[in-house]
Motif scaffolding. Structure first.
Motif, PDB file in Angstrom:
ATOM      1  N   MET A 174       0.793  -1.319   0.094  1.00 48.03           N
ATOM      2  CA  MET A 174       0.065   0.107  -0.073  1.00 48.03           C
ATOM      3  C   MET A 174       0.906   1.270  -0.151  1.00 48.03           C
ATOM      4  O   MET A 174       2.026   1.399   0.867  1.00 48.03           O
ATOM      5  CB  MET A 174      -1.100   0.112   1.234  1.00 48.03           C
ATOM      6  CG  MET A 174      -1.887   1.217   1.091  1.00 48.03           C
ATOM      7  SD  MET A 174      -2.964   1.223   2.682  1.00 48.03           S
ATOM      8  CE  MET A 174      -3.847  -0.072   2.154  1.00 48.03           C
ATOM      9  N   VAL A 175       0.281   2.248  -0.904  1.00 53.92           N
ATOM     10  CA  VAL A 175       1.188   3.287  -0.988  1.00 53.92           C
ATOM     11  C   VAL A 175       0.812   4.731  -0.886  1.00 53.92           C
ATOM     12  O   VAL A 175      -0.676   4.720  -0.586  1.00 53.92           O
ATOM     13  CB  VAL A 175       1.849   3.466  -2.396  1.00 53.92           C
ATOM     14  CG1 VAL A 175       2.839   2.179  -2.520  1.00 53.92           C
ATOM     15  CG2 VAL A 175       0.954   3.823  -3.507  1.00 53.92           C
ATOM     16  N   VAL A 176       1.360   5.773  -0.483  1.00 50.12           N
ATOM     17  CA  VAL A 176       0.863   7.086  -0.338  1.00 50.12           C
ATOM     18  C   VAL A 176       1.721   7.914  -1.188  1.00 50.12           C
ATOM     19  O   VAL A 176       2.809   7.820  -1.551  1.00 50.12           O
ATOM     20  CB  VAL A 176       0.919   7.555   1.098  1.00 50.12           C
ATOM     21  CG1 VAL A 176       2.366   7.587   1.452  1.00 50.12           C
ATOM     22  CG2 VAL A 176       0.419   9.044   1.276  1.00 50.12           C
ATOM     23  N   GLN A 192       6.914   3.107 -12.295  1.00 44.40           N
ATOM     24  CA  GLN A 192       7.514   2.122 -12.123  1.00 44.40           C
ATOM     25  C   GLN A 192       9.252   2.333 -12.036  1.00 44.40           C
ATOM     26  O   GLN A 192       9.768   3.356 -12.371  1.00 44.40           O
ATOM     27  CB  GLN A 192       7.566   1.276 -13.516  1.00 44.40           C
ATOM     28  CG  GLN A 192       6.317   0.553 -13.566  1.00 44.40           C
ATOM     29  CD  GLN A 192       5.938   0.070 -15.181  1.00 44.40           C
ATOM     30  OE1 GLN A 192       6.534   0.004 -15.816  1.00 44.40           O
ATOM     31  NE2 GLN A 192       4.892  -0.839 -15.049  1.00 44.40           N
ATOM     32  N   MET A 193       9.768   1.560 -11.090  1.00 46.55           N
ATOM     33  CA  MET A 193      11.192   1.493 -10.595  1.00 46.55           C
ATOM     34  C   MET A 193      11.513   2.650  -9.780  1.00 46.55           C
ATOM     35  O   MET A 193      12.678   2.997  -9.408  1.00 46.55           O
ATOM     36  CB  MET A 193      12.068   1.607 -12.157  1.00 46.55           C
ATOM     37  CG  MET A 193      11.972   0.379 -12.839  1.00 46.55           C
ATOM     38  SD  MET A 193      12.152  -1.012 -12.088  1.00 46.55           S
ATOM     39  CE  MET A 193      13.834  -1.107 -11.613  1.00 46.55           C
ATOM     40  N   ASP A 194      10.596   3.224  -9.234  1.00 48.96           N
ATOM     41  CA  ASP A 194      10.906   4.459  -8.095  1.00 48.96           C
ATOM     42  C   ASP A 194      11.030   3.517  -6.929  1.00 48.96           C
ATOM     43  O   ASP A 194      10.770   2.467  -6.488  1.00 48.96           O
ATOM     44  CB  ASP A 194       9.600   5.521  -7.860  1.00 48.96           C
ATOM     45  CG  ASP A 194       9.421   6.256  -8.778  1.00 48.96           C
ATOM     46  OD1 ASP A 194      10.345   6.738  -9.592  1.00 48.96           O
ATOM     47  OD2 ASP A 194       8.431   6.776  -8.553  1.00 48.96           O
ATOM     48  N   LYS A 195      12.097   4.014  -6.070  1.00 45.06           N
ATOM     49  CA  LYS A 195      12.481   3.467  -4.933  1.00 45.06           C
ATOM     50  C   LYS A 195      11.359   3.911  -3.787  1.00 45.06           C
ATOM     51  O   LYS A 195      10.840   4.874  -3.647  1.00 45.06           O
ATOM     52  CB  LYS A 195      13.861   3.858  -4.432  1.00 45.06           C
ATOM     53  CG  LYS A 195      14.782   3.429  -5.481  1.00 45.06           C
ATOM     54  CD  LYS A 195      16.280   4.075  -5.085  1.00 45.06           C
ATOM     55  CE  LYS A 195      17.323   3.264  -6.127  1.00 45.06           C
ATOM     56  NZ  LYS A 195      17.521   4.106  -7.203  1.00 45.06           N
ATOM     57  N   LEU A 196      11.044   2.902  -2.943  1.00 44.06           N
ATOM     58  CA  LEU A 196      10.026   2.900  -2.121  1.00 44.06           C
ATOM     59  C   LEU A 196      10.588   3.007  -0.506  1.00 44.06           C
ATOM     60  O   LEU A 196      10.889   1.867  -0.081  1.00 44.06           O
ATOM     61  CB  LEU A 196       8.750   2.318  -2.408  1.00 44.06           C
ATOM     62  CG  LEU A 196       8.079   2.555  -3.533  1.00 44.06           C
ATOM     63  CD1 LEU A 196       7.114   1.555  -3.646  1.00 44.06           C
ATOM     64  CD2 LEU A 196       7.835   3.842  -3.880  1.00 44.06           C
ATOM     65  N   LEU A 227       6.421   4.916   0.199  1.00 46.89           N
ATOM     66  CA  LEU A 227       6.564   6.463  -0.022  1.00 46.89           C
ATOM     67  C   LEU A 227       7.694   6.410  -1.020  1.00 46.89           C
ATOM     68  O   LEU A 227       8.874   5.835  -0.602  1.00 46.89           O
ATOM     69  CB  LEU A 227       6.828   7.127   1.235  1.00 46.89           C
ATOM     70  CG  LEU A 227       7.027   8.709   1.209  1.00 46.89           C
ATOM     71  CD1 LEU A 227       5.674   9.351   0.788  1.00 46.89           C
ATOM     72  CD2 LEU A 227       7.223   9.170   2.756  1.00 46.89           C
ATOM     73  N   LYS A 228       7.698   7.355  -2.152  1.00 46.62           N
ATOM     74  CA  LYS A 228       8.705   7.382  -2.884  1.00 46.62           C
ATOM     75  C   LYS A 228       9.689   8.361  -2.365  1.00 46.62           C
ATOM     76  O   LYS A 228       9.588   9.241  -1.485  1.00 46.62           O
ATOM     77  CB  LYS A 228       8.151   8.290  -4.119  1.00 46.62           C
ATOM     78  CG  LYS A 228       9.420   8.633  -5.087  1.00 46.62           C
ATOM     79  CD  LYS A 228       8.456   9.614  -6.398  1.00 46.62           C
ATOM     80  CE  LYS A 228       9.842   9.642  -7.284  1.00 46.62           C
ATOM     81  NZ  LYS A 228       9.203  10.221  -8.498  1.00 46.62           N
ATOM     82  N   VAL A 255      16.648   5.631   3.024  1.00 46.11           N
ATOM     83  CA  VAL A 255      16.309   4.104   3.226  1.00 46.11           C
ATOM     84  C   VAL A 255      15.393   3.825   2.333  1.00 46.11           C
ATOM     85  O   VAL A 255      14.318   4.331   2.397  1.00 46.11           O
ATOM     86  CB  VAL A 255      16.291   3.718   4.828  1.00 46.11           C
ATOM     87  CG1 VAL A 255      15.976   2.014   4.621  1.00 46.11           C
ATOM     88  CG2 VAL A 255      17.327   4.118   5.438  1.00 46.11           C
ATOM     89  N   TYR A 256      15.372   2.587   1.666  1.00 43.08           N
ATOM     90  CA  TYR A 256      14.283   1.906   0.874  1.00 43.08           C
ATOM     91  C   TYR A 256      14.267   0.476   1.046  1.00 43.08           C
ATOM     92  O   TYR A 256      15.143  -0.250   1.108  1.00 43.08           O
ATOM     93  CB  TYR A 256      14.173   2.486  -0.489  1.00 43.08           C
ATOM     94  CG  TYR A 256      15.294   2.010  -1.517  1.00 43.08           C
ATOM     95  CD1 TYR A 256      14.990   1.029  -2.472  1.00 43.08           C
ATOM     96  CD2 TYR A 256      16.584   2.729  -1.559  1.00 43.08           C
ATOM     97  CE1 TYR A 256      16.178   0.526  -3.249  1.00 43.08           C
ATOM     98  CE2 TYR A 256      17.643   2.290  -2.290  1.00 43.08           C
ATOM     99  CZ  TYR A 256      17.315   1.228  -3.114  1.00 43.08           C
ATOM    100  OH  TYR A 256      18.412   0.768  -3.933  1.00 43.08           O
ATOM    101  N   GLY A 257      13.163   0.010   0.814  1.00 44.50           N
ATOM    102  CA  GLY A 257      12.804  -1.294   0.931  1.00 44.50           C
ATOM    103  C   GLY A 257      12.254  -2.086  -0.066  1.00 44.50           C
ATOM    104  O   GLY A 257      11.976  -3.348  -0.238  1.00 44.50           O
TER     105      GLY A 257
END
Length: 133
Positions: free
Chosen positions: A73-75, A83-87, A96-97, A104-106
């Motif tokens: 689930m994103v905001v 596509q390919m954004d780090k979240l 969250l982008k 930090v991204y996962g």
């Protein structure tokens, strides 16, 4: 919205730190007690993976998706996800982008999202850091 899961489903189960029933498909971490809890990467928390079930209280089994393809689930917080954004995750634990150096991204988006609460397919990559080059 998520179009499907691809690849083998790799998960781990640990006791929940609290009632996480409202946080299915949100990023999670293991706390210092070894229990699954919210992951707020904007506060430096290292994400473990994405919660797959709805544990209803302390020590209930929490199933967490580990690296592979899963729903998140994103905001969009005013910035569409492509596509390919780090979240990473914010203080609401939604994807969250993130773009800042050393953020930090996962997960990496495999679908676009334009609305708060969209559930999209992502590649769970485990904890990683954006590095300016």
């Amino acid at each position: 919205m998520a179009s499907g899961q691809s690849g083998e489903k790799i998960t781990g189960t640990w006791p929940a730190a609290r009632d996480l029933s409202a946080h299915q498909y949100h990023q999670m971490t293991l706390n210092t007690s070894g229990k699954v809890d919210y992951a707020d990467t904007s506060a430096g928390t290292i994400p473990l993976g994405i919660l797959q079930n709805k544990p209803t209280g302390l020590d209930k089994e929490a199933e967490v998706a580990l690296p592979g393809s899963r729903s998140l689930m994103v905001v969009n917080a005013g910035t569409d996800i492509t596509q390919m954004d780090k979240l990473g995750s914010g203080n609401d634990y939604h994807g969250l982008k993130v773009t800042a150096d050393k953020a930090v991204y996962g997960a990496i988006a495999l679908e676009d999202a334009t609305e708060d609460g969209d559930i999209i397919e992502v590649l769970v990559v485990g904890p990683s850091y954006i590095s300016a080059t």
